[in-house]
Design a protein around this motif. Structure first.
Motif, mmCIF file in Angstrom:
data_model
loop_
_atom_site.group_PDB
_atom_site.id
_atom_site.type_symbol
_atom_site.label_atom_id
_atom_site.label_comp_id
_atom_site.label_asym_id
_atom_site.label_seq_id
_atom_site.Cartn_x
_atom_site.Cartn_y
_atom_site.Cartn_z
ATOM 1 N N UNK A 130 0.824 -1.195 0.000
ATOM 2 C CA UNK A 130 0.000 0.000 0.000
ATOM 3 C C UNK A 130 0.865 1.255 0.000
ATOM 4 N N UNK A 134 0.422 4.131 -2.805
ATOM 5 C CA UNK A 134 0.087 5.542 -2.562
ATOM 6 C C UNK A 134 1.267 6.460 -2.903
ATOM 7 N N UNK A 135 2.511 5.954 -2.757
ATOM 8 C CA UNK A 135 3.659 6.780 -3.141
ATOM 9 C C UNK A 135 3.587 7.115 -4.627
ATOM 10 N N UNK A 136 3.240 6.114 -5.432
ATOM 11 C CA UNK A 136 3.136 6.362 -6.873
ATOM 12 C C UNK A 136 1.983 7.322 -7.174
ATOM 13 N N UNK A 137 0.873 7.156 -6.444
ATOM 14 C CA UNK A 137 -0.260 8.060 -6.640
ATOM 15 C C UNK A 137 0.152 9.510 -6.341
ATOM 16 N N UNK A 138 0.813 9.701 -5.212
ATOM 17 C CA UNK A 138 1.268 11.038 -4.822
ATOM 18 C C UNK A 138 2.261 11.584 -5.845
ATOM 19 N N UNK A 139 3.210 10.731 -6.245
ATOM 20 C CA UNK A 139 4.247 11.114 -7.200
ATOM 21 C C UNK A 139 3.651 11.556 -8.543
ATOM 22 N N UNK A 145 0.868 17.669 -12.181
ATOM 23 C CA UNK A 145 0.536 19.075 -11.924
ATOM 24 C C UNK A 145 1.656 19.988 -12.419
ATOM 25 N N UNK A 236 -4.191 2.004 -6.899
ATOM 26 C CA UNK A 236 -3.798 3.393 -6.659
ATOM 27 C C UNK A 236 -3.204 4.083 -7.879
ATOM 28 N N UNK B 29 9.298 8.700 -5.067
ATOM 29 C CA UNK B 29 7.919 8.769 -4.560
ATOM 30 C C UNK B 29 7.809 8.577 -3.054
ATOM 31 N N UNK B 32 8.832 11.699 -1.376
ATOM 32 C CA UNK B 32 7.787 12.730 -1.478
ATOM 33 C C UNK B 32 6.715 12.492 -0.424
ATOM 34 N N UNK B 33 6.345 11.210 -0.220
ATOM 35 C CA UNK B 33 5.352 10.886 0.810
ATOM 36 C C UNK B 33 5.879 11.270 2.197
ATOM 37 N N UNK B 36 5.473 14.949 2.410
ATOM 38 C CA UNK B 36 4.056 15.294 2.564
ATOM 39 C C UNK B 36 3.572 15.062 3.993
ATOM 40 N N UNK B 46 -4.652 17.318 -1.891
ATOM 41 C CA UNK B 46 -3.356 17.960 -2.032
ATOM 42 C C UNK B 46 -2.762 18.428 -0.712
ATOM 43 N N UNK B 243 -5.254 4.065 5.599
ATOM 44 C CA UNK B 243 -4.448 4.813 4.633
ATOM 45 C C UNK B 243 -5.264 5.055 3.365
ATOM 46 N N UNK B 244 -5.915 3.998 2.900
ATOM 47 C CA UNK B 244 -6.725 4.144 1.684
ATOM 48 C C UNK B 244 -7.818 5.199 1.873
ATOM 49 N N UNK B 247 -6.583 8.735 1.574
ATOM 50 C CA UNK B 247 -6.251 9.174 0.220
ATOM 51 C C UNK B 247 -7.476 9.266 -0.685
ATOM 52 N N UNK B 248 -8.410 8.310 -0.570
ATOM 53 C CA UNK B 248 -9.514 8.258 -1.517
ATOM 54 C C UNK B 248 -10.769 8.959 -1.013
ATOM 55 N N UNK B 253 -4.220 13.936 2.510
ATOM 56 C CA UNK B 253 -3.004 13.281 2.049
ATOM 57 C C UNK B 253 -1.862 13.345 3.056
ATOM 58 N N UNK B 256 -2.568 10.694 5.675
ATOM 59 C CA UNK B 256 -2.384 9.384 5.042
ATOM 60 C C UNK B 256 -0.907 9.072 4.850
ATOM 61 N N UNK B 257 -0.130 10.106 4.481
ATOM 62 C CA UNK B 257 1.311 9.917 4.297
ATOM 63 C C UNK B 257 1.977 9.551 5.615
#
Lengths: 285, 282
Positions: A130, A134-139, A145, A236, B29, B32-33, B36, B46, B243-244, B247-248, B253, B256-257
């Motif tokens: 998971x 979600x990392x790929x989704x965020x990325x 954007x 995701x 990625x 980045x999480x 975030x 966002x 977590x899901x 995000x959804x 976010x 969730x991160x």
């Protein structure tokens, strides 16, 4: 030394219990699968009670109804199957090529930072799925954007993003499988080819590749299976119009109660079984 | 070009695609999480670029701590149950003749290769109120009213055990198969009985398989997402579902991160300890 009666009793019970335990464990593993298959032929719509044999649920998959039992998306089961196969094919080829290359680097070269590369390959296997998803989704959301702000082009999640995610988790499994074979392979065979005047390229194609081919093939089959089965990462990284078979089944399970799920699950079981058997055949040859 | 240079070029070419792919589509990625998780949530999903520790503070409030505790508890139960069921099974398989061994091993591997979603779904047919288990118990007149089995922690535990049992059996099998059984004779000659031999000789020497199997089960079980989602219902939410949701649905976010970073740390710690320990013993 003579054994006490108690010791002999313990041994006798232990032996019997071992058989019973193994039988129970296999029953536990196979009973749900068997029941699933049996109920895919059950005429009853909701009840667990047997109401007679029917092929209706299979028929509904292969008729136009296959398109209408889809839930969240208008795409039917055939689109989902198509997408699954396309994603699996492309991600398997990429992961197999990349994974084999890096396996060669790790097994045939000594270089600084080797440990770091090994850690990099190890992480996608132990990282929770998971988190990868979600990392790929965020990325992708962030990158899309930025791209839109810079160029005005609007990008969306879809088949390419799913393929990228599948390659991420498949590279490691391919590398492990191919490395195991390379480690067994005598490097002197390659050395001999060098000594006879073959360059690296020729040695690879004529000596190394034929010898590790079964491992590459079974690695590819593993990658194919993992990709076809994957739900979490796909969930995701997917967008509108890129439904895969597991996502389709998930939609059926969550949002509708139809025995057609039993039929589609049975077919997926058969497909996995075929993959296992063919992989074993290859390994034996 | 000299041989050494050419070799170096070859090495870089071999390393590049996989390393670049994983750096760009995996490490970056995750970083980045991580970033975030220290930001504030934006108005429409966002993030807003204001640094804060509040996401991590929220993790330790009662509600979320409960979910994390439940995930750890269920994963622990799953691991223990898989060990109790898997150890005798692995022993049984490893002590058969080679022909039987391969066939039985294949029987363990087949479920492992079949779709996880499909295998989880099979339990709905068994556990729902008009499902196979209830129908069987009712027709045997053991119960009069259907039991509430589906959408309970019990259903999730069963689903997790079912899903991950092969992960336990395979490493156990390989450590038991490698065990030198003349050591058992030696222990007997020295006067130990079967039970003592098992505890003092067999178990310690197959502990590698026990630890490896436990990690292979515990790690995916903590982060499980499909099983609690399908078999758990709203009362058996695990970290993965939380977590899901962030995000959804909640579109928070940053929180969730933070949750997913916590999950990653929970999983990485036992794995790193394992590798430390097994490196030292080698």
């Amino acid at each position: 030394m003579t054994k006490t009666k108690l010791d002999l009793l313990v041994r006798a019970i232990g032996k019997k219990w071992l058989w019973v335990q193994a039988a129970l464990a296999f029953a536990f593993l196979y009973l749900p699968i068997l029941i699933l298959i049996i109920y895919s032929f059950n005429a009853s719509r909701f009840n667990a009670v047997w109401r007679g044999f029917t092929l209706d649920w299979y028929r509904s998959l292969f008729s136009n109804a296959g398109a209408t039992i889809a839930t969240s998306s208008s795409a039917g089961i055939w689109t989902a199957l198509n997408n699954s196969l396309l994603i699996a094919a492309i991600s398997t080829v990429l992961a197999t090529v990349f994974g084999t290359m890096i396996a060669l680097a790790l097994e045939r070269f000594h270089f600084p930072g080797r440990k770091a590369v090994e850690a990099l390959l190890f992480l996608p296997i132990i990282m929770p799925e998971i988190t990868i998803g979600i990392s790929l989704l965020v990325f992708f959301t962030l990158v899309f954007r930025i791209v839109e702000n810079l160029t005005g082009i609007r990008l969306n999640l879809g088949l390419p993003t799913v393929i990228i995610g599948h390659v991420v988790f498949n590279i490691s499994f391919v590398t492990i499988t191919v490395r195991a074979r390379l480690a067994e392979l005598d490097p002197q065979l390659e050395q001999a080819a060098f000594d006879l005047g073959a360059n690296e390229w020729r040695t690879f194609w004529r000596i190394t590749l034929p010898l590790i081919w079964p491992a590459i093939f079974s690695a590819a089959l593993l990658a194919l299976t993992l990709s076809l089965d994957d739900f979490v990462v796909t969930f995701f990284t997917t967008g509108v119009g890129s439904m895969t078979l597991p996502l389709f089944v998930y939609g059926l399970i969550k949002f509708s109660v139809t025995p057609a799920i039993n039929a589609i699950s049975t077919l997926m079981l058969l497909a996995s079984l075929l993959l296992v058997v063919s992989s074993l055949k290859v390994q034996k040859n | 070009m000299s041989v050494k240079n050419r070799q170096q070029t070859n090495l870089l070419l071999l390393l590049f695609p996989a390393t670049a792919w994983l750096m760009v589509f995996f490490i970056l990625p995750v970083l980045i999480v991580l970033l975030y998780s220290f930001l504030e949530r934006g108005t429409y999903g966002g993030v807003t670029w204001i640094f804060t520790l509040s996401n991590y503070q929220r993790l330790f409030s009662g509600l979320f701590l409960g979910v994390i505790g439940r995930s750890l508890w269920l994963a622990f139960l799953t691991t223990v149950a898989c060990l109790l069921a898997g150890y005798p099974l692995a022993f049984f398989i490893a002590t058969r003749s080679p022909r039987w061994r391969n066939a039985l091993l294949l029987l363990v591997i087949i479920p492992f290769w079949t779709n996880f979603l499909v295998r989880t779904y099979a339990w709905i047919i068994l556990l729902r109120s008009e499902g196979v288990v209830n129908t069987a118990l009712q027709s045997l007149q053991i119960i009069s009213e259907p039991l509430n089995l589906l959408f309970t922690p019990f259903a999730v535990a069963i689903g997790l055990i079912y899903g991950y049992l092969p992960f336990m059996v395979l490493p156990l099998y390989s450590s038991i198969e490698r065990f030198n059984f003349s050591l058992v004779e030696a222990a007997h000659d020295l006067g130990a009985n079967d039970i003592r031999t098992f505890w003092r000789v067999f178990l310690p020497l197959t502990s590698r398989g026990i630890v490896a199997g436990s990690i292979l089960v515990f790690v995916p079980a903590v982060g499980a997402f499909i099983t609690p989602d399908i078999l758990g219902g709203s009362k058996t939410v695990m970290v993965g579902n939380l977590i899901q949701n962030q995000f959804m649905k909640a579109r928070d976010w940053p929180f969730g991160s933070a949750l997913s970073m916590l999950l990653t740390v929970i999983i990485l710690i036992p794995v790193l300890i394992y590798f430390r320990v097994s490196d030292e013993t080698q």
